[in-house]
Structures are given as structure tokens and as C-alpha cells.
Design a protein around this motif. Structure first.
Motif, PDB file in Angstrom:
ATOM      1  N   ALA A  44       0.845  -1.202   0.000  1.00 46.49           N
ATOM      2  CA  ALA A  44       0.000   0.000   0.000  1.00 46.49           C
ATOM      3  C   ALA A  44       0.881   1.254   0.000  1.00 46.49           C
ATOM      4  CB  ALA A  44      -0.933  -0.009   1.211  1.00 46.49           C
ATOM      5  N   ALA A  45       1.945   1.234   0.825  1.00 48.23           N
ATOM      6  CA  ALA A  45       2.849   2.403   0.873  1.00 48.23           C
ATOM      7  C   ALA A  45       3.496   2.629  -0.496  1.00 48.23           C
ATOM      8  CB  ALA A  45       3.909   2.184   1.946  1.00 48.23           C
ATOM      9  N   GLN A  46       3.911   1.534  -1.123  1.00 46.65           N
ATOM     10  CA  GLN A  46       4.522   1.656  -2.458  1.00 46.65           C
ATOM     11  C   GLN A  46       3.523   2.212  -3.469  1.00 46.65           C
ATOM     12  OE1 GLN A  46       7.585   1.436  -3.387  1.00 46.65           O
ATOM     13  NE2 GLN A  46       8.255   0.837  -1.333  1.00 46.65           N
ATOM     14  N   ALA A  47       2.291   1.730  -3.359  1.00 47.51           N
ATOM     15  CA  ALA A  47       1.261   2.193  -4.298  1.00 47.51           C
ATOM     16  C   ALA A  47       1.029   3.689  -4.127  1.00 47.51           C
ATOM     17  CB  ALA A  47      -0.041   1.419  -4.089  1.00 47.51           C
ATOM     18  N   ILE A  48       1.015   4.147  -2.875  1.00 44.95           N
ATOM     19  CA  ILE A  48       0.793   5.582  -2.632  1.00 44.95           C
ATOM     20  C   ILE A  48       1.960   6.394  -3.194  1.00 44.95           C
ATOM     21  CG2 ILE A  48       0.619   7.348  -0.807  1.00 44.95           C
ATOM     22  CD1 ILE A  48      -1.157   5.335   0.740  1.00 44.95           C
ATOM     23  N   LYS A  49       3.171   5.881  -3.015  1.00 43.57           N
ATOM     24  CA  LYS A  49       4.340   6.567  -3.616  1.00 43.57           C
ATOM     25  C   LYS A  49       4.171   6.656  -5.131  1.00 43.57           C
ATOM     26  CE  LYS A  49       8.170   5.781  -0.480  1.00 43.57           C
ATOM     27  NZ  LYS A  49       8.985   4.665  -0.079  1.00 43.57           N
ATOM     28  N   GLY A  50       3.717   5.553  -5.724  1.00 45.82           N
ATOM     29  CA  GLY A  50       3.510   5.508  -7.185  1.00 45.82           C
ATOM     30  C   GLY A  50       2.474   6.545  -7.618  1.00 45.82           C
ATOM     31  N   ILE A  51       1.382   6.664  -6.828  1.00 48.79           N
ATOM     32  CA  ILE A  51       0.338   7.651  -7.174  1.00 48.79           C
ATOM     33  C   ILE A  51       0.923   9.068  -7.065  1.00 48.79           C
ATOM     34  CG2 ILE A  51      -1.909   8.613  -6.502  1.00 48.79           C
ATOM     35  CD1 ILE A  51      -2.560   5.796  -5.298  1.00 48.79           C
ATOM     36  N   GLN A  52       1.692   9.290  -5.985  1.00 49.44           N
ATOM     37  CA  GLN A  52       2.269  10.635  -5.815  1.00 49.44           C
ATOM     38  C   GLN A  52       3.204  10.972  -6.979  1.00 49.44           C
ATOM     39  OE1 GLN A  52       3.471   9.974  -1.769  1.00 49.44           O
ATOM     40  NE2 GLN A  52       1.704  11.096  -0.934  1.00 49.44           N
ATOM     41  N   ALA A  53       3.935   9.966  -7.454  1.00 50.13           N
ATOM     42  CA  ALA A  53       4.819  10.196  -8.608  1.00 50.13           C
ATOM     43  C   ALA A  53       3.988  10.559  -9.844  1.00 50.13           C
ATOM     44  CB  ALA A  53       5.667   8.959  -8.870  1.00 50.13           C
ATOM     45  N   GLN A  54       2.839   9.871 -10.006  1.00 55.09           N
ATOM     46  CA  GLN A  54       1.943  10.189 -11.133  1.00 55.09           C
ATOM     47  C   GLN A  54       1.460  11.633 -11.052  1.00 55.09           C
ATOM     48  OE1 GLN A  54       0.886   8.419 -13.775  1.00 55.09           O
ATOM     49  NE2 GLN A  54       2.287   6.781 -13.151  1.00 55.09           N
ATOM     50  N   LEU A  55       1.085  12.029  -9.808  1.00 57.50           N
ATOM     51  CA  LEU A  55       0.564  13.395  -9.618  1.00 57.50           C
ATOM     52  C   LEU A  55       1.647  14.422  -9.931  1.00 57.50           C
ATOM     53  CD1 LEU A  55      -1.390  12.740  -6.278  1.00 57.50           C
ATOM     54  CD2 LEU A  55      -2.403  13.081  -8.545  1.00 57.50           C
ATOM     55  N   GLU A  56       2.884  14.106  -9.510  1.00 60.08           N
ATOM     56  CA  GLU A  56       3.994  15.038  -9.791  1.00 60.08           C
ATOM     57  C   GLU A  56       4.214  15.187 -11.295  1.00 60.08           C
ATOM     58  OE1 GLU A  56       7.314  13.643  -7.421  1.00 60.08           O
ATOM     59  OE2 GLU A  56       6.128  14.041  -5.610  1.00 60.08           O
ATOM     60  N   LYS A  57       4.068  14.075 -12.008  1.00 63.01           N
ATOM     61  CA  LYS A  57       4.207  14.145 -13.477  1.00 63.01           C
ATOM     62  C   LYS A  57       3.145  15.075 -14.068  1.00 63.01           C
ATOM     63  CE  LYS A  57       6.101   9.670 -14.761  1.00 63.01           C
ATOM     64  NZ  LYS A  57       5.685   8.342 -15.156  1.00 63.01           N
ATOM     65  N   MET A  58       1.922  14.973 -13.516  1.00 66.38           N
ATOM     66  CA  MET A  58       0.845  15.835 -14.017  1.00 66.38           C
ATOM     67  C   MET A  58       1.162  17.296 -13.726  1.00 66.38           C
ATOM     68  SD  MET A  58      -2.319  13.350 -13.018  1.00 66.38           S
ATOM     69  CE  MET A  58      -3.679  14.416 -13.347  1.00 66.38           C
ATOM     70  N   VAL A  59       1.753  17.565 -12.559  1.00 65.44           N
ATOM     71  CA  VAL A  59       2.143  18.936 -12.214  1.00 65.44           C
ATOM     72  C   VAL A  59       3.214  19.424 -13.198  1.00 65.44           C
ATOM     73  CG1 VAL A  59       3.270  20.390 -10.461  1.00 65.44           C
ATOM     74  CG2 VAL A  59       1.530  18.698  -9.773  1.00 65.44           C
ATOM     75  N   ALA A  60       4.197  18.545 -13.455  1.00 66.35           N
ATOM     76  CA  ALA A  60       5.295  18.928 -14.354  1.00 66.35           C
ATOM     77  C   ALA A  60       4.762  19.243 -15.757  1.00 66.35           C
ATOM     78  CB  ALA A  60       6.322  17.801 -14.411  1.00 66.35           C
ATOM     79  N   LYS A  61       3.707  18.536 -16.158  1.00 67.30           N
ATOM     80  CA  LYS A  61       3.142  18.778 -17.497  1.00 67.30           C
ATOM     81  C   LYS A  61       2.142  19.943 -17.495  1.00 67.30           C
ATOM     82  CE  LYS A  61       3.309  14.031 -19.268  1.00 67.30           C
ATOM     83  NZ  LYS A  61       2.477  12.827 -19.392  1.00 67.30           N
ATOM     84  N   GLY A  62       1.955  20.536 -16.328  1.00 65.11           N
ATOM     85  CA  GLY A  62       1.027  21.663 -16.223  1.00 65.11           C
ATOM     86  C   GLY A  62      -0.436  21.238 -16.224  1.00 65.11           C
TER      87      GLY A  62
END
Ligand code: NAI
Length: 508
Positions: A44-62
Motif C-alpha cells: 500500500a505504501a509503495q502504491a501511494i508513492k507511485g500515485i504521488q509520482a503520477q501526480l507530480e508528473k501531471m504537475v510537471a506537465k502543467g
């Protein structure tokens, strides 16, 4: 109007694999506190890290602002034990696809959550009725079938088992709608909507290849370039994994007591047995190993443009051919169509397939030089069209009609003389399955169409497509397929028969 669950409701997601993580992201993005639980330590912790990484990518893409992304991330919590889910108002289960394990989980959960907590399973193939059978309160359980990847795919099937309270299904429908999804109601029956109605897309392609209608590259190209599907059936099966696709077919076929509509294919079984599972193993219908080249579809060599082209009638195909010829500055004349013919040149006659082989049609009509064309989603925009030629037709007539079609700018793929060609036969069977699902009360016509557009990206819902082609034409194709093969697989849905008699569209 049924209310969605408020964003104050804590959502628990059990199973932090591909689906559970995606669903957790969707619920947290919609404003819920989400508790994620997995039996594998740290998953579960790994999955949450993975989601946060996805969200950061969305931020980086604006695509998302940084504050919103960190707020979503902060709403995701790891749960270590089922007891941690006591305050959940909705639990969505996305664990291993196994009935006794799912039943055991829900039984334990029932003793932990409050009486008003709603329970949902993301199962794609297990009966919601069966999962609910061992619950004390099965009325609060429904299916919430998300598609992979859950954050990107718009569709959610809200599946009601026999005991599901309609108010629970309505609340879940409103809730996932508030999460930005398109929800459709479905009764718990094998494959629900999408995995049932999509079976002919694979099944008819496998049979066409088995009958030598054409090779994978040609059939795929026809389905894409004439049918408007995003991927051809063979490339799609290779992407899904032949083992996964074959298992879904077998599961739906078994669950429908071996109904021949869903019969699996020996050819596909052979590939699975060989370990040729598609892209993931480097070989499937196509070869993905290093150095392998993707085969080109077979396309007819350029033929002389005939100087005696006649476009007959004003069917969609005839009208589009006329427009295309005009745009290409090819001269032709127009006449009414006496016998549904679309075009002619010399003594060669072109028809849209009605489900008979060209040879059968030539024998019935006495027109030896019969050439058939396939269905196109849009005859004006298609870049390729399949055709077939009657066994009685002479070579000059076949070449002249090929030249006629090529003069419109179409690439022409000549298939063997199979009943219903490729796009028409596949679409007719998709329509038949969707119509039967509606007829059996599994879902509404609108839900069937939305599910196929959004769950598997079809260019049109099958029922709307039938209305566009003309429902009586689809009925004729199915009746002729049934006559050609004498198989129950092609039996006509009573809903189509009834609507044709009444002159109604499937969406009426
Ligand atoms: P997965 O194998 O990626 O994840 C399942 C997770 O559940 C694993 O992390 C596993 O450790 C955990 N798990 C297993 N038993 C558990 C238990 N008793 N308690 C807590 N955690 C447990 O599987 P995936 O692909 O995410 O599928 C999950 C469910 O979603 C299945 O029911 C599947 O049929 C369904 N589904 C899958 C789709 C897909 O494309 N993968 C699409 C739609 C539905």
C-alpha cells in the motif's frame, strides 16, 4: 435525484495492485480520504508513492496545480489491518480474482464496518450475486467495475447482484459520476456489459482468419481503416495478452453454459499453449522479436480506372463513392438503384455485403460478375475498404471494380469470399450481443453504447451503429450468417427482429 456520497465519506480500497492504486487515486482526487490496504507488506505504501509520482508528473506537465496534487497525496493513507477501516463509508475491493477469498474478506469486513457502509467489488468476471451470497447484508454490495488504467478510463459499470438494493446501486452510480466517471448500470451476468458485448470483436476475427479470409495484418488494417476501430483485433489481443483474452472468452463461454456465441478458438488456444502470448513474450499473432518486421496488409495493385462507371442509388456507400469520384475528377453517371446495387462498370456489379458470400449472391441473382464491398464506419472518410469477388466473376470484371474503388482514393484489400466480410460481420455480431444484453434486461440501450465507446473505445456504440447502417440490413446480415454456417452462434436477437417489424430504431 440520488445523492452521491459526500466527500467527507472515508473510502477504503482493499488491494493495492494496478486497479486498487488507480481507484484510490480517483477517489482521493475527488476529495475523499482514502485508506489503502494490502495483504503484502509495504504494497500500500509503495502504491501511494507511485500515485504521488503520477501526480507530480501531471504537475510537471502543467495538468494539475502543485497544491492540488499535494492535497490529493495527503488524503491517501496506508491501512495495516482491516480494523483500521472501521470508519469507512464505502469499501472497494480490488484483490485477487477468486470467489472464496473475496467472500472471506467481505465476511470479515462486515463485522468491522458500520451498518451503513457500502461495499463494492471491482471484480471483472465473478458474479456479484455469488460474492453477496455469504454476506449477512448482501443488499449493500454491488460491483464497481473500473477499467484499466482507472484514472484515465472514463467508464465504470455499476453491477447489481440479485440481492443488491437499487438505492445502493443508485448511490454508487451518483458517487462515481461525481468522481468524473461515466457510470452505467448493469445486472450481474457473465462479462457484465463490456466483456460480454466485446467478445465478437475477437471471435469473428479469429474465425475469419481461420477460414483464410485474410491474414492478421490485412484484417487489422480493414478494421482500423474502414471500421474506424483504434486497434485491429489481432494487434489488440497481442497487447492484452493472448492468455488473458483467451481466459476471459473461456470464462464468459463457461458462464453462459457453452453458448456457441462465445466459443473460444482453437487457433488462440494453440498460441497460448505455445507460450506465444503477444507483446509480453515477444510473439503472438505478430512477431515482436528484435529484427522482426511488422507485415504489411495486402493491398490490391493499381488497376486502370474504368471509363463506364455508374453510381447507383443514394445509399451511404453510393453517395460517398460519388463524392469521392467527383473530388478525384473521375467521370461517372448516376442512376437509381433497382436491386440495392451501389455501382457498376461494364457488366460488373458492386453491392454492399448483406451477409451472403458473393458466390451465393451471384447464384441467387444470376449476376455472375458480382463484387461485394464491406461496411465502413464512414464511406467518405475511410482510407481502405475490403472487397470480395464471386467465384463466377471473371478477372476483367474483378479488375474493373477494383479500379473503380481505387479511383475514389481507397486502398482495396481483397478478402476470400467469406460471408459478411470483416467489418460488417463483426459489427453485426456486436450489435446482436448488445441487443441481447438489452433484451435480457442486463442494461439499457444507452448504457450498452456508452459502455462500448468508453470501456473499449469503439468509434460508435453498436446500437447507434445499427441504426446508422439500417437495422433491417443488420438483421439480414445475421440471418444470412446463420444460414451460411447453420450455427446457433449467429441466431438473431429477438430485440432486433421485433424492432425491424415495428420500424423502430434500437434507440427508440
Ligand atoms: P493485482 O494482482 O495487480 O493486485 C491485487 C492486489 O491484491 C495485490 O497487491 C495483492 O497483494 C492484494 N491482495 C490479494 N489478496 C488480498 C487480500 N485477501 N487482502 C488484501 N489484499 C490482497 O490485480 P489487479 O489487476 O489490480 O486486479 C484486482 C481486481 O480487479 C481483480 O478482481 C480483477 O479481476 C479486477 N480487475 C482487473 C482489471 C485489470 O485490467 N487488471 C480491470 C478491471 C478489474
Amino acid at each position: 435525484m440520488t445523492q452521491a456520497l459526500s466527500t467527507h465519506t472515508v473510502v477504503a480500497v482493499i488491494g493495492a495492485g494496478a486497479m486498487g492504486a488507480g481507484i484510490a487515486q480517483v477517489a482521493a482526487s475527488a476529495g475523499h480520504t482514502v485508506k489503502l490496504l494490502d495483504s503484502r507488506p509495504d504494497a500500500a505504501a509503495q502504491a501511494i508513492k507511485g500515485i504521488q509520482a503520477q501526480l507530480e508528473k501531471m504537475v510537471a506537465k502543467g495538468k494539475m496545480n502543485p497544491d492540488a496534487a499535494s492535497a490529493v497525496g495527503a488524503r491517501l493513507r496506508v491501512a495495516s489491518h482491516l480494523a483500521d477501516l472501521a470508519d469507512a463509508g464505502l469499501v472497494i475491493e480490488a484483490i485477487v480474482e477468486n470467489l472464496p477469498i473475496k467472500q472471506a474478506l467481505f465476511a470479515e469486513l462486515e463485522n468491522i464496518v458500520s451498518a451503513c457502509c457500502l461495499l463494492a467489488s471491482n471484480t471483472s468476471s465473478i458474479s456479484i450475486t455469488a460474492i453477496g451470497a455469504t454476506l449477512k447484508t448482501p443488499e449493500r454490495l454491488a460491483g464497481l467495475h473500473f477499467f484499466n488504467p482507472a484514472p484515465l478510463m472514463a467508464l465504470v459499470e455499476v453491477v447489481s447482484g440479485l440481492a443488491t438494493d437499487p438505492a445502493v446501486a443508485a448511490t454508487l452510480h451518483a458517487t462515481v459520476t461525481a468522481w468524473g466517471k461515466t457510470a452505467v448500470h448493469a445486472k450481474s451476468t457473465p462479462g457484465f456489459i463490456v466483456n460480454r458485448v466485446a467478445r465478437p470483436y475477437y471471435g469473428e476475427a479469429l474465425r475469419l482468419r481461420g477460414e483464410g479470409a485474410g491474414d492478421c495484418a490485412t484484417l487489422d488494417a480493414v478494421m482500423r481503416e474502414a471500421g474506424g476501430f483504434r486497434m485491429g483485433p489481432f494487434e489488440l489481443m497481442d497487447m492484452i495478452g493472448l492468455d488473458v483474452n483467451y481466459a476471459v472468452t473461456c470464462s464468459v463461454w463457461n458462464a453462459f453454459f457453452n453458448d456457441p456465441r462465445f466459443s473460444p478458438s482453437l487457433q488462440q488456444q494453440e498460441l497460448v499453449d505455445a507460450g506465444f502470448l503477444g507483446k509480453k513474450t515477444g510473439r503472438g499473432f505478430y512477431d515482436y522479436r528484435e529484427g522482426a518486421e511488422k507485415p504489411a496488409p495486402s493491398t490490391e495493385a493499381a488497376q486502370t480506372v474504368p471509363n463506364d462507371i455508374v453510381i447507383c442509388g443514394d445509399s451511404a456507400a453510393a453517395a460517398a463513392l460519388a463524392l469521392r469520384l467527383s473530388a478525384a475528377q473521375v467521370s461517372f453517371v448516376r442512376t437509381p438503384s433497382v436491386d440495392t446495387r451501389v455501382a457498376q462498370c461494364g457488366n460488373a456489379v458492386l453491392f454492399v455485403t448483406d451477409g451472403r458470400t458473393a458466390t451465393a449472391r451471384a447464384a441467387h441473382s444470376g449476376i455472375a460478375n458480382t463484387v461485394l464491398i464491406d461496411l465502413a464506419l464512414n464511406y467518405q472518410q475511410a482510407s481502405r475498404l475490403a472487397m470480395s469477388v464471386a467465384g463466377q466473376c471473371d478477372d476483367a470484371a474483378a479488375q474493373a471494380t477494383t479500379g473503380l474503388l481505387q479511383a475514389t482514393g481507397l486502398k482495396v484489400s481483397r478478402l476470400a469470399d467469406v460471408a459478411g466480410l470483416a467489418v460488417m460481420r463483426t459489427v453485426a455480431m456486436l450489435v446482436n450481443e448488445a441487443a441481447d444484453a438489452v433484451n435480457q434486461g442486463v442494461c439499457s440501450a444507452a448504457a450498452a453504447d456508452a459502455a462500448m465507446r468508453l470501456g473499449v473505445n469503439y468509434p460508435m456504440g453498436p446500437l447507434a451503429w445499427a441504426d446508422q447502417v439500417g437495422l433491417s440490413h443488420i438483421r439480414d446480415v445475421l440471418i444470412h450468417l446463420a444460414a451460411s454456417y447453420a450455427e446457433d452462434r449467429y441466431r438473431l436477437s429477438p430485440l432486433i427482429a421485433r424492432h425491424v417489424f415495428l420500424g423502430k430504431k434500437l434507440h427508440d
